[in-house]
Scaffold this active site. Structure first.
Site, mmCIF file in Angstrom:
data_model
loop_
_atom_site.group_PDB
_atom_site.id
_atom_site.type_symbol
_atom_site.label_atom_id
_atom_site.label_comp_id
_atom_site.label_asym_id
_atom_site.label_seq_id
_atom_site.Cartn_x
_atom_site.Cartn_y
_atom_site.Cartn_z
ATOM 1 N N LEU A 244 0.848 -1.190 0.000
ATOM 2 C CA LEU A 244 0.000 0.000 0.000
ATOM 3 C C LEU A 244 0.890 1.249 0.000
ATOM 4 O O LEU A 244 0.738 2.127 -0.850
ATOM 5 C CB LEU A 244 -0.922 -0.011 1.233
ATOM 6 N N GLU B 62 3.657 4.107 -0.366
ATOM 7 C CA GLU B 62 4.497 4.602 -1.459
ATOM 8 C C GLU B 62 5.364 5.724 -0.900
ATOM 9 O O GLU B 62 5.070 6.245 0.188
ATOM 10 C CB GLU B 62 3.609 5.160 -2.589
ATOM 11 N N GLY C 76 2.184 7.434 2.714
ATOM 12 C CA GLY C 76 2.394 6.557 3.874
ATOM 13 C C GLY C 76 1.148 6.595 4.722
ATOM 14 O O GLY C 76 0.168 5.892 4.457
ATOM 15 N N TRP D 100 8.420 0.071 1.911
ATOM 16 C CA TRP D 100 8.217 -0.534 3.241
ATOM 17 C C TRP D 100 7.466 -1.866 3.129
ATOM 18 O O TRP D 100 6.536 -2.119 3.880
ATOM 19 C CB TRP D 100 7.467 0.404 4.194
ATOM 20 N N GLY E 94 -5.023 -6.662 10.339
ATOM 21 C CA GLY E 94 -3.561 -6.587 10.477
ATOM 22 C C GLY E 94 -3.170 -5.900 11.778
ATOM 23 O O GLY E 94 -2.188 -6.277 12.423
ATOM 24 N N GLY F 180 19.978 -2.419 34.094
ATOM 25 C CA GLY F 180 21.106 -1.489 34.212
ATOM 26 C C GLY F 180 22.026 -1.613 33.007
ATOM 27 O O GLY F 180 21.560 -1.813 31.875
ATOM 28 N N GLU G 227 1.590 -0.481 9.762
ATOM 29 C CA GLU G 227 0.143 -0.757 9.719
ATOM 30 C C GLU G 227 -0.671 0.352 10.409
ATOM 31 O O GLU G 227 -1.686 0.108 11.050
ATOM 32 C CB GLU G 227 -0.151 -2.156 10.265
ATOM 33 N N GLY G 228 -0.162 1.564 10.241
ATOM 34 C CA GLY G 228 -0.803 2.756 10.801
ATOM 35 C C GLY G 228 -0.069 3.196 12.055
ATOM 36 O O GLY G 228 -0.025 2.462 13.044
ATOM 37 N N GLU H 79 -0.393 7.761 15.765
ATOM 38 C CA GLU H 79 -1.197 8.966 15.493
ATOM 39 C C GLU H 79 -2.379 8.609 14.590
ATOM 40 O O GLU H 79 -3.501 9.103 14.795
ATOM 41 C CB GLU H 79 -0.308 10.038 14.837
HETATM 42 N N1 CAA Z 1 -11.673 0.541 8.284
HETATM 43 C C1 CAA Z 1 -12.567 0.612 7.268
HETATM 44 N N2 CAA Z 1 -12.699 1.693 6.500
HETATM 45 C C2 CAA Z 1 -11.894 2.747 6.762
HETATM 46 C C3 CAA Z 1 -10.952 2.743 7.791
HETATM 47 C C4 CAA Z 1 -10.849 1.566 8.578
HETATM 48 N N3 CAA Z 1 -9.957 1.468 9.568
HETATM 49 N N4 CAA Z 1 -10.290 3.911 7.788
HETATM 50 C C5 CAA Z 1 -10.817 4.651 6.802
HETATM 51 N N5 CAA Z 1 -11.786 3.933 6.187
HETATM 52 C C6 CAA Z 1 -12.629 4.350 5.069
HETATM 53 C C7 CAA Z 1 -13.494 5.543 5.425
HETATM 54 O O1 CAA Z 1 -14.684 5.137 6.059
HETATM 55 C C8 CAA Z 1 -13.734 6.147 4.040
HETATM 56 O O2 CAA Z 1 -14.714 5.390 3.389
HETATM 57 P P1 CAA Z 1 -15.832 6.120 2.467
HETATM 58 O O3 CAA Z 1 -15.106 6.863 1.418
HETATM 59 O O4 CAA Z 1 -16.660 4.974 1.947
HETATM 60 O O5 CAA Z 1 -16.594 7.028 3.383
HETATM 61 C C9 CAA Z 1 -12.424 5.902 3.326
HETATM 62 O O6 CAA Z 1 -11.787 4.810 4.022
HETATM 63 C C10 CAA Z 1 -11.487 7.080 3.324
HETATM 64 O O7 CAA Z 1 -11.314 7.456 4.659
HETATM 65 P P2 CAA Z 1 -11.251 8.972 5.086
HETATM 66 O O8 CAA Z 1 -12.262 9.763 4.330
HETATM 67 O O9 CAA Z 1 -11.308 9.002 6.569
HETATM 68 O O10 CAA Z 1 -9.816 9.350 4.480
HETATM 69 P P3 CAA Z 1 -8.598 10.090 5.155
HETATM 70 O O11 CAA Z 1 -7.598 10.276 4.081
HETATM 71 O O12 CAA Z 1 -9.051 11.295 5.915
HETATM 72 O O13 CAA Z 1 -8.078 9.012 6.240
HETATM 73 C C11 CAA Z 1 -6.716 7.111 6.828
HETATM 74 C C12 CAA Z 1 -7.671 7.741 5.830
HETATM 75 C C13 CAA Z 1 -7.515 6.609 8.025
HETATM 76 C C14 CAA Z 1 -5.684 8.125 7.316
HETATM 77 C C15 CAA Z 1 -6.036 5.967 6.086
HETATM 78 O O14 CAA Z 1 -5.341 6.463 4.975
HETATM 79 C C16 CAA Z 1 -5.066 5.147 6.935
HETATM 80 O O15 CAA Z 1 -5.476 4.249 7.665
HETATM 81 N N6 CAA Z 1 -3.755 5.470 6.835
HETATM 82 C C17 CAA Z 1 -2.722 4.591 7.398
HETATM 83 C C18 CAA Z 1 -2.299 3.602 6.347
HETATM 84 C C19 CAA Z 1 -1.575 2.434 6.925
HETATM 85 O O16 CAA Z 1 -1.967 1.841 7.919
HETATM 86 N N7 CAA Z 1 -0.489 2.054 6.232
HETATM 87 C C20 CAA Z 1 0.273 0.920 6.598
HETATM 88 C C21 CAA Z 1 0.647 0.176 5.342
HETATM 89 S S1 CAA Z 1 1.103 -1.522 5.527
HETATM 90 C C22 CAA Z 1 2.601 -1.528 6.312
HETATM 91 O O17 CAA Z 1 2.726 -0.926 7.326
HETATM 92 C C23 CAA Z 1 3.761 -2.287 5.758
HETATM 93 C C24 CAA Z 1 3.768 -3.714 6.017
HETATM 94 O O18 CAA Z 1 4.178 -4.478 5.164
HETATM 95 C C25 CAA Z 1 3.381 -4.262 7.346
#
Ligand code: CAA
Length: 380
Positions: free
Chosen positions: A125, A127, A131, A156, A242, A339, A363-364, A367
């Site tokens: 996911l 890029e 992030g 990542w 996750g 220590g 995975e987020g 914050e």
């Molecule tokens: N579960 C289900 N749906 C979700 C959700 C969740 N946890 N979080 C957001 N959504 C949905 C929203 O309901 C919305 O849906 P609709 O358009 O249908 O209403 C849509 O996603 C967009 O959400 P927002 O309008 O709230 O968008 P935003 O840009 O303001 O916020 C965000 C989105 C919550 C910040 C999201 O981008 C996010 O979770 N970011 C973190 C990404 C992440 O966890 N990356 C880790 C990648 S994997 C990794 O770490 C590497 C690895 O290999 C382990």
């Protein structure tokens, strides 16, 4: 609320503990130094059913519940958090997504070997410019006849250089924002895949993390997961599960830090007694044990909500937020209790601290978990 584990859950926990102590622990220190991927261990985990724990037996998975999965990840991560994340990504981020949204063709082709450990999966996911702000996908997928052509860059990627299959998000329609994102299953040996540099990390060093370039990669149309435009939904829902896995990994690190501290404090003598008799140490152990138990309960609750088919977005984020805090806190306190010995490689606690930090990032970030929790609290 019943907090007792079933006989089956206890058996899975014990099997994971036994495997972790006999098969993973002996090479964990060496792999932390060499950053070598635990290929044989992952193969054995697959044979034992730990790589597709929640996948239905119909698709060659172990058909277990989420709590059993949490117990296994905790036990493995207590010994080696690198192996914990390898397992977690394959189970939660790859197998889950394919089982929930994949066609029978994709399940037959990819889920069966992924769930039985014959193949390894990764989740793409993030890029360079997307992030935390994951909707800003720049990777593009253009439909040309019977295949999509993918171009872009992912980073990542846990399991990145070793994975056979990537569950990958790309933009199919920029004009629709996050509703224009789609999910594809991409094979590592498809032409145009460029495995980038393997990251040299602070912790979880024997897990593999890299960048992935996509240069005109032709992906068959049938490798689209679900439909066009549901990719962000797939990514977010997959990440909810996750986050329970990462929380369990963090719990394992926190528990290991606590156990090491109890053991050391009962051996180390100072001021005419073992340091376990000092109130300063007792207070630390009490605080550590309390946050560990609180995190465990939040994780169990999130797992139960998921298995009962309830909304568990908030529960998963709360579990990850607190468990990752517990991991960093307990690892730091473990070093303090040890220590000078805690600061050197002779004892394991310095690795626990290095391994713990990532649980507040991937995975987020913490914050982002707070943002997700607040949005759920404030929903009308
Ligand atoms: N579960 C289900 N749906 C979700 C959700 C969740 N946890 N979080 C957001 N959504 C949905 C929203 O309901 C919305 O849906 P609709 O358009 O249908 O209403 C849509 O996603 C967009 O959400 P927002 O309008 O709230 O968008 P935003 O840009 O303001 O916020 C965000 C989105 C919550 C910040 C999201 O981008 C996010 O979770 N970011 C973190 C990404 C992440 O966890 N990356 C880790 C990648 S994997 C990794 O770490 C590497 C690895 O290999 C382990």
């Amino acid at each position: 609320m019943n907090f007792d584990l079933t006989e089956e859950q206890k058996a899975i926990r014990d099997a994971a503990r036994d495997f972790a102590e006999t098969e993973i622990a002996p090479s964990a220190v060496e792999r932390d130094l060499s950053a070598e991927f635990p290929t044989e261990i992952v193969q054995k985990l697959g044979e034992l059913g730990f790589m597709g724990m929640m996948v239905s037996p119909e698709w060659d998975g172990a058909g277990m519940d989420t709590l059993s999965y949490v117990l296994a990840i905790e036990e493995v991560s207590k010994v080696d958090a690198s192996v914990g994340v390898i397992m977690s990504v394959n189970n939660s981020l790859v197998c889950y997504g394919i089982e929930k949204w994949g066609s029978d063709f994709l399940k037959e082709k990819y889920l069966k070997p992924l769930a039985s450990g014959k193949l390894l999966g990764a989740f793409c996911l993030s890029e360079p410019e997307a992030g935390s702000d994951a909707t800003q996908q720049k990777t593009e997928a253009v439909l040309e006849g019977d295949h999509y052509v993918l171009n872009g860059m992912k980073n990542w990627i846990t399991n990145g250089t070793k994975a056979n299959v990537y569950l990958l998000q790309a933009m199919t329609d920029k004009s629709k924002g996050h509703k224009g994102i789609s999910t594809f299953l991409v094979e590592q040996d498809m032409e145009g895949i460029e495995i980038g540099k393997k990251e040299d990390k602070l912790g979880i060093r024997s897990s593999d993390t890299c960048t992935l370039g996509l240069n005109n990669v032709k992906v068959p149309k049938e490798n689209l997961l679900g439909e066009e435009g549901v990719g962000f939904k797939i990514a977010m829902n997959t990440l909810n599960g996750g986050r329970i896995g990462v929380a369990a990994q963090a719990l394992g690190i926190a528990q290991a830090s606590l156990e090491a501290s109890i053991k050391y404090s009962k051996q180390r003598k100072a001021f005419d007694s073992t340091i376990s008799n000092l109130q300063a140490i007792q207070f630390k152990l009490s605080e550590m044990a309390t946050i560990v138990e609180a995190a465990r309960l939040l994780i169990y609750r999130a797992a139960a909500c998921k298995d009962e088919g309830k909304n568990y977005i908030k529960e998963a984020s709360m579990a990850k937020l607190l468990a990752s805090q517990a991991a960093v806190y307990c690892a730091l306190e473990a070093i303090q209790i040890h220590g000078g010995y805690g600061y050197v490689r002779e004892y394991l606690v310095e690795r626990y601290l290095r391994d713990s930090k990532i649980t507040q990032i991937y995975e987020g970030t913490s914050e982002i978990q707070k943002l997700v929790i607040a949005r759920e609290l404030l929903k009308a």
